[in-house]
Scaffold this motif. Structure first.
Motif, short mmCIF file in Angstrom:
data_model
loop_
_atom_site.label_atom_id
_atom_site.label_comp_id
_atom_site.label_asym_id
_atom_site.label_seq_id
_atom_site.Cartn_x
_atom_site.Cartn_y
_atom_site.Cartn_z
N SER A 200 0.91 -0.99 -0.01
CA SER A 200 -0.07 0.00 0.02
C SER A 200 0.90 1.35 0.08
CB SER A 200 -1.11 -0.06 1.12
OG SER A 200 -0.08 0.10 2.45
N LEU A 201 2.14 1.03 0.24
CA LEU A 201 3.16 2.38 0.08
C LEU A 201 3.09 2.64 -1.13
CD1 LEU A 201 5.36 4.10 1.32
CD2 LEU A 201 7.04 2.41 0.35
N GLY A 202 2.78 2.07 -2.09
CA GLY A 202 2.91 2.44 -3.47
C GLY A 202 1.76 3.60 -3.94
N LEU A 203 0.63 3.19 -3.31
CA LEU A 203 -0.58 3.96 -3.59
C LEU A 203 -0.34 5.21 -2.67
CD1 LEU A 203 -3.14 4.42 -5.26
CD2 LEU A 203 -4.30 3.26 -3.46
N MET A 204 0.02 5.21 -1.32
CA MET A 204 0.21 6.36 -0.49
C MET A 204 0.97 7.31 -1.44
SD MET A 204 0.94 4.45 3.15
CE MET A 204 -0.09 3.12 3.65
N LEU A 205 2.24 6.80 -1.96
CA LEU A 205 3.15 7.80 -2.62
C LEU A 205 2.37 8.76 -3.90
CD1 LEU A 205 6.25 5.70 -2.61
CD2 LEU A 205 5.88 7.67 -1.20
N VAL A 206 1.80 7.69 -4.50
CA VAL A 206 1.02 8.38 -5.74
C VAL A 206 0.19 9.39 -5.30
CG1 VAL A 206 -0.73 7.69 -7.39
CG2 VAL A 206 1.41 6.43 -7.12
N VAL A 207 -0.63 9.14 -4.25
CA VAL A 207 -1.87 10.01 -3.85
C VAL A 207 -1.22 11.05 -3.35
CG1 VAL A 207 -3.72 10.37 -2.37
CG2 VAL A 207 -3.62 8.15 -3.84
N LEU A 208 -0.33 11.04 -2.18
CA LEU A 208 0.11 12.26 -1.31
C LEU A 208 1.10 13.16 -2.09
CD1 LEU A 208 0.98 10.25 2.09
CD2 LEU A 208 -1.10 11.45 1.22
N PHE A 209 1.64 12.39 -3.31
CA PHE A 209 2.63 13.41 -4.16
C PHE A 209 1.55 13.80 -5.22
CE2 PHE A 209 6.01 11.52 -1.57
CZ PHE A 209 6.57 12.66 -1.51
N GLY A 210 0.56 13.53 -5.56
CA GLY A 210 -0.21 14.00 -6.44
C GLY A 210 0.34 13.22 -8.03
N MET A 211 0.80 12.07 -8.05
CA MET A 211 1.05 11.58 -9.23
C MET A 211 -0.03 10.97 -9.87
SD MET A 211 4.09 12.80 -9.08
CE MET A 211 5.32 13.21 -8.10
N GLU A 212 0.28 10.52 -11.13
CA GLU A 212 -1.01 10.17 -12.22
C GLU A 212 -0.69 8.70 -12.35
OE1 GLU A 212 -3.44 11.58 -13.12
OE2 GLU A 212 -2.93 13.62 -12.71
N LEU A 213 -1.46 7.82 -11.87
CA LEU A 213 -1.42 6.52 -11.86
C LEU A 213 -2.98 6.02 -12.68
CD1 LEU A 213 -0.39 3.72 -11.11
CD2 LEU A 213 -1.75 3.81 -8.89
N PHE A 214 -2.57 5.12 -13.96
CA PHE A 214 -3.61 4.84 -14.96
C PHE A 214 -4.98 4.24 -14.09
CE2 PHE A 214 -5.60 1.45 -17.43
CZ PHE A 214 -6.05 2.36 -18.35
N THR A 215 -4.62 3.33 -13.24
CA THR A 215 -5.67 2.79 -12.66
C THR A 215 -6.48 3.89 -11.64
OG1 THR A 215 -4.17 1.94 -10.72
CG2 THR A 215 -4.79 0.34 -12.62
N SER A 216 -6.22 4.68 -11.25
CA SER A 216 -7.16 5.78 -10.77
C SER A 216 -7.59 6.95 -11.57
CB SER A 216 -6.24 6.35 -9.44
OG SER A 216 -5.15 6.93 -9.84
N THR A 217 -6.70 6.95 -12.63
CA THR A 217 -7.02 8.13 -13.63
C THR A 217 -8.05 7.65 -14.65
OG1 THR A 217 -4.58 8.69 -13.98
CG2 THR A 217 -5.92 9.20 -15.73
N VAL A 218 -8.46 6.31 -14.41
CA VAL A 218 -9.69 6.02 -15.20
C VAL A 218 -10.98 6.50 -14.65
CG1 VAL A 218 -8.61 4.00 -16.23
CG2 VAL A 218 -9.97 3.73 -14.17
N LEU A 219 -11.00 6.93 -13.36
CA LEU A 219 -11.99 7.60 -12.55
C LEU A 219 -12.46 8.83 -13.39
CD1 LEU A 219 -11.38 7.01 -8.90
CD2 LEU A 219 -13.57 6.19 -10.26
N SER A 220 -11.68 9.30 -14.31
CA SER A 220 -11.94 10.52 -15.19
C SER A 220 -13.11 10.42 -15.94
CB SER A 220 -10.93 11.16 -15.89
OG SER A 220 -10.28 10.19 -16.82
N ALA A 221 -13.59 9.22 -16.26
CA ALA A 221 -14.90 8.63 -16.99
C ALA A 221 -15.97 9.25 -16.43
CB ALA A 221 -14.91 7.08 -17.00
N VAL A 222 -15.89 9.67 -15.14
CA VAL A 222 -17.24 10.25 -14.42
C VAL A 222 -17.27 11.58 -14.93
CG1 VAL A 222 -18.53 10.65 -12.36
CG2 VAL A 222 -16.82 8.76 -12.35
#
Length: 284
Positions: A68-90
């Motif tokens: 879970s450290l990986g997603l923490m780093l992505v979210v806390l530093f505001g980086m762009e991860l494909f698997t969460s970026t797909v929420l832009s479909a909304v």
């Protein structure tokens, strides 16, 4: 659903912001995100190496928790991860961004994530991590990689779908708090669930599968053979097979699980609820 619908506008605004970022900036952020997720898998491999006689569930729970450290780093530093970026479909469904711009964003982030993951593959190989613990670290990587490419296409798709349901729930949880400590705690369990159970994450696999291929050449042949990794067994780690048997179905499953089941599913539920309330008011 109320817990999620209250933060739906935050998800929409975030998706709009992701799509409208300057392309180069988004691409660099995607490279970092791929690198961070790869680091999480490095942590996972370290924690699960040398635990063959330990309780299977406990070992994988521990591995999933550290991942879970990986997603923490992505979210806390505001980086762009494909698997969460797909929420832009909304945001696209809401008419805030065009379909073309959204798909372009997805493509750039996906490629950027792959580059970041492959950079880490090179560093891990150059650092000789494959011989850590007498080569057990490298053997663990190969075992994980081989497991991933032996799913059926349907299995890989469904495991990808279930993975991104959990990833997008974790990200949605993070939107619910402004406190860093709360964000971190809320993200741990969804990620630990998907990793420990063996769901499939396309970006994590962009690190794990290539590094498995590299280790199949770097590890001493006698060590590989002593654990049953013959050339015939290792043929499953060919680039073509990795792409067709894992990355394609897992990526599609990630899109369906994240964009469809979580993003658009919750958005449609909220729209239907709003329409129902409006009809009730008009009848009154």
């Amino acid at each position: 659903m109320k817990l999620f619908s209250e933060h739906l506008q935050t998800v929409i605004a975030s998706g709009e912001g992701k799509v409208n970022k300057p392309s180069l900036f988004r691409f660099i952020q995607a490279i970092y995100a791929g690198f961070f997720i790869g680091l999480a898998f490095v942590f996972y491999v370290t924690v699960t190496t040398g635990n063959a006689d330990a309780h299977w569930g406990a070992v994988h729970l521990m591995g999933g928790t550290v991942f879970s450290l990986g997603l923490m780093l992505v979210v806390l530093f505001g980086m762009e991860l494909f698997t969460s970026t797909v929420l832009s479909a909304v945001a696209c469904a809401q008419g805030r961004v065009s379909l073309g711009r959204m798909l372009c964003c997805w493509g750039e982030v996906y490629i950027g994530n792959a580059i970041g993951a492959l950079i880490l593959v090179g560093l891990v190989c150059a650092g000789g991590l494959y011989m850590t613990a007498g080569g057990q670290w490298g053997l663990n990587v190969i075992g994980i990689a081989l497991h991933k490419v032996h799913h059926t296409w349907t299995q890989a798709f469904v495991l990808g779908m279930m993975c991104n349901i959990m990833v997008c729930l974790a990200v949605w949880f993070a939107y619910m708090s402004k406190e860093i400590s709360a964000k971190v705690l809320l993200m741990v369990m969804p990620v630990a669930l998907f990793v420990s159970t063996g769901f499939e994450h396309s970006i994590a696999n962009m690190f794990m599968l290539p590094v498995g291929v590299a280790f199949s050449y770097l590890l001493p042949q006698e060590l590989l053979l002593s654990h049953g990794y013959t050339p015939e067994v290792l043929e499953a780690l060919s680039v073509g097979h990795i792409i067709s048997a894992n990355l394609i179905p897992v990526t599609l499953g990630n899109i369906v699980g994240g964009a469809g089941f979580i993003g658009l599913g919750i958005w449609a539920t909220e729209k239907a609820s709003g329409a129902k309330d409006a009809n009730a008011i008009s009848r009154d």
